[in-house]
Structure formats: structure tokens, C-alpha cells
Motif scaffolding. Structure first.
Motif, short mmCIF file in Angstrom:
data_model
loop_
_atom_site.label_atom_id
_atom_site.label_comp_id
_atom_site.label_asym_id
_atom_site.label_seq_id
_atom_site.Cartn_x
_atom_site.Cartn_y
_atom_site.Cartn_z
N UNK A 37 0.78 -1.23 0.00
CA UNK A 37 0.00 0.00 0.00
C UNK A 37 0.81 1.28 0.00
N UNK A 38 2.13 1.17 0.00
CA UNK A 38 2.99 2.34 -0.08
C UNK A 38 4.14 2.07 -1.04
N UNK A 39 4.61 3.14 -1.67
CA UNK A 39 5.77 3.05 -2.55
C UNK A 39 6.75 4.15 -2.18
N UNK A 40 8.03 3.90 -2.41
CA UNK A 40 9.09 4.75 -1.88
C UNK A 40 10.06 5.19 -2.98
N UNK A 41 10.61 6.38 -2.77
CA UNK A 41 11.55 6.94 -3.74
C UNK A 41 12.64 7.73 -3.01
N UNK A 42 13.75 7.86 -3.70
CA UNK A 42 14.85 8.71 -3.22
C UNK A 42 15.12 9.77 -4.27
N UNK A 43 15.04 11.02 -3.85
CA UNK A 43 15.43 12.13 -4.71
C UNK A 43 16.89 12.44 -4.39
N UNK A 44 17.80 12.34 -5.37
CA UNK A 44 19.22 12.59 -5.10
C UNK A 44 19.49 14.00 -4.56
N UNK A 45 18.55 14.93 -4.79
CA UNK A 45 18.75 16.29 -4.30
C UNK A 45 18.24 16.48 -2.87
N UNK A 46 17.56 15.46 -2.30
CA UNK A 46 17.03 15.54 -0.94
C UNK A 46 18.11 15.27 0.10
N UNK A 47 17.74 15.16 1.40
CA UNK A 47 16.38 15.27 1.95
C UNK A 47 15.86 16.70 1.95
N UNK A 48 14.54 16.84 2.30
CA UNK A 48 13.89 18.13 2.19
C UNK A 48 13.46 18.65 3.55
N UNK A 49 13.45 19.96 3.65
CA UNK A 49 12.90 20.58 4.85
C UNK A 49 11.42 20.18 4.96
N UNK A 50 11.00 19.77 6.11
CA UNK A 50 9.63 19.30 6.29
C UNK A 50 9.51 17.80 6.26
N UNK A 51 10.62 17.11 5.97
CA UNK A 51 10.61 15.65 6.04
C UNK A 51 10.20 14.98 4.75
N UNK A 52 9.75 13.74 4.87
CA UNK A 52 9.42 12.90 3.72
C UNK A 52 8.20 13.45 2.98
N UNK A 53 8.31 13.55 1.67
CA UNK A 53 7.21 14.05 0.85
C UNK A 53 6.24 12.92 0.50
N UNK A 54 4.98 13.30 0.22
CA UNK A 54 3.93 12.32 -0.01
C UNK A 54 3.31 12.41 -1.40
N UNK A 55 3.94 13.19 -2.26
CA UNK A 55 3.47 13.32 -3.64
C UNK A 55 4.69 13.53 -4.53
N UNK A 56 4.73 12.82 -5.66
CA UNK A 56 5.92 12.89 -6.51
C UNK A 56 6.07 14.25 -7.18
N UNK A 57 4.98 15.02 -7.26
CA UNK A 57 5.04 16.32 -7.90
C UNK A 57 5.23 17.47 -6.91
N UNK A 58 5.23 17.17 -5.62
CA UNK A 58 5.33 18.20 -4.59
C UNK A 58 6.62 19.00 -4.77
N UNK A 59 6.48 20.34 -4.70
CA UNK A 59 7.64 21.20 -4.78
C UNK A 59 8.05 21.61 -6.16
#
Length: 284
Positions: free
Chosen positions: A260-282
Motif C-alpha cells: 500500500x505504499x511506494x518509496x523513492x529517493x530524490x538525489x537532491x534531498x532530503x527536504x525541509x519538512x521531512x518525507x514528501x507524499x506526492x511525486x510532484x510536490x515542490x
């Protein structure tokens, strides 16, 4: 006015990889009105399957299965880059007279092929793999290299590396072992050395509302639920590719929990505010 429509391109090594790693994210994006495209590096012709399936042409069959998987997810375009599956044995499969094995394809050549699609689609996000290729398949490692280069060529704003927290997938395998006896050559501890450490995850996508679409995508790859013998020891999900059949036998409530969940790593992260919940966020 509704939310802006984006374009998501999912780049995978073989037919069925999309069902295992990113199907829920793809279905979610499509359901929300975004354009979703699936690009396959290879046709999966070196996958393990029953001999009868091999005789009728496994690569073409697997591309047809990918099309059915894509339809279940709401994907609007499926492309094959034209490379051959390199195989999961100790050494790559022998060269073919007319098709290059993906692991031997020049990165720049393959990246230009992918970049042409990214440009045409004006992709906002490219889903790719981490540097280790998840569980280490040679074609998955090449997907990482080609995807990263193609995004630079095309100017794609975001690359997300599809992955799984190591402890999560190891737990899923242990749960599956309660209802299924794995083949002797299957090494469940290989998952404890694969994918990405939880601390490096930047995106966690809740796909529980789209889990039936994900199951349908898995079911579409019927050839990979057959026998077909064993691969190299420790090859993870490529061991006879029967792990797909194992996952489909998991009872629905447990399946929803595990997938029920899928995970990704953005090489430019991590981000302020913690783990994001939408691939288009930001994105701008």
C-alpha cells in the motif's frame, strides 16, 4: 481551476518491474488527471519462464503483458527503447545479431533515446532506479545510469529513484514465507542487502486506494508467474521470477498492508519538512 496536470514518465528495465515498484504511484497519478508514460529498456526476453512460452517468443509476449499492465494503471503511452534483456545469470546473455543487450548499450546512446521521449512528453518527473539497481540486476543498474543522463540531456526537473526501505521488503519476504515455501535456491537474506536505507528515503507515496490496479498490473505479467528454473543464487526477485506469483497469493488485507505504499529517493534531498507524499510536490 483544478490542479495543474503534470507528466510522469516511469522508466523500467523489464516488463513487470513497473508492477512491482511503481504501479501504485502510476495509477494514483493517472487517477488524479496526470499523464503517465511507461518506458521499458528491454523486452524481458531473457526472463525465466516455461519453455512453451519461450518457443512462442517470450520478449513479444512480455511486451504485450506490459501493455495490459499499463492499461490497468491508466498509462497512456508505452515505449520500448529497443534493447534486449541482459539476463540475470552470472554473466550477461550472449549478444544477438540485431539487438544490443541493454547492459552493453552505450549509456549516451540509450540516454538520447530516452531523452527524446522526455522532451516530447515535456516530462515533469522521471521515475528511475537507485545506483545499486535495487537488488543489483545489471539492467537495473544501467537504468539508473541511463535515466540520470537522459534527465540531464532533456532538462527533466525531477528524477526519483524507485526503491524500498530495506527493512520493509525484508519483512514482506518474511510474511510471504508464512504462506509460501520458497524454492531452495531463493536467498531471502539478499533483500537485507538491497535497495535503500530508510534514512535516505525522500518520498513515501500512499497508494492504498490504487492497490487493486497494482494487483491487476501484477496479474497481467502471467508469464512471470510460471516456473522456468532458477537463476543465480542470491539474485533476489529474479529467482525464477516466481516471487511475483508469491506476492499474488498473499491474502488481500495483508497485500494491502505490504504493497500500500511506494518509496523513492530524490538525489537532491532530503527536504525541509521531512518525507514528501506526492511525486510532484515542490515542482514550480
Amino acid at each position: 481551476m483544478g490542479a495543474m496536470s503534470r507528466t510522469l514518465v516511469a522508466f523500467h528495465a523489464h516488463p513487470d518491474d513497473e508492477a512491482l515498484l511503481t504501479a501504485g504511484t502510476m495509477a494514483k497519478a493517472a487517477a488524479e488527471g496526470h499523464r503517465v508514460v511507461l518506458v521499458l529498456a528491454t523486452n524481458g526476453g531473457a526472463g525465466l519462464a516455461d519453455d512453451d512460452l519461450r518457443r512462442i517468443g517470450l520478449g513479444q509476449l512480455r511486451l504485450a503483458e506490459a501493455a495490459r499492465s499499463a492499461a490497468a494503471l491508466g498509462v497512456v503511452r508505452v515505449e520500448w527503447l529497443g534493447y534486449a534483456d541482459s539476463g540475470s545469470g552470472p554473466e550477461p546473455e550472449p549478444d544477438l545479431p540485431d539487438v544490443t543487450r541493454f547492459c552493453r548499450a552505450p549509456v549516451e546512446e540509450a540516454a538520447e533515446r530516452l531523452a527524446a521521449i522526455l522532451r516530447t512528453e515535456r516530462a515533469d518527473v522521471l521515475l528511475s532506479y537507485d545506483a545499486a539497481g535495487g537488488y543489483g540486476h545489471r539492467d537495473h543498474r544501467r537504468v539508473h545510469e541511463v535515466g540520470a543522463r537522459a534527465a540531464r540531456i532533456a532538462g527533466t526537473p525531477r528524477v526519483l529513484e524507485a526503491t524500498v526501505p530495506r527493512d520493509t521488503i525484508a519483512r514482506a519476504v518474511r510474511l510471504a514465507a508464512r504462506v509460501y515455501r520458497f524454492p531452495e535456491e531463493f536467498d531471502p537474506t539478499s533483500f537485507e542487502r538491497a535497495f535503500t536505507a530508510r534514512r535516505d528515503i525522500t518520498h513515501r507515496i500512499d497508494v492504498r486506494r490504487h492497490v487493486e490496479a497494482k494487483r491487476s498490473a501484477m496479474r497481467a505479467h502471467a508469464s512471470q508467474a510460471t516456473g522456468g528454473g532458477a537463476s543465480a543464487p542470491g539474485a533476489g526477485v529474479q529467482t525464477g521470477d516466481r516471487t511475483l506469483a508469491v506476492f499474488l497469493r498473499i491474502p488481500r488485507p495483508l497485500y494491502d498492508l505490504v504493497f500500500g505504499r511506494e518509496w523513492y529517493r530524490d538525489p537532491s534531498g532530503p527536504f525541509r519538512g521531512g518525507v514528501r507524499r506526492d511525486v510532484f510536490e515542490g515542482l514550480p
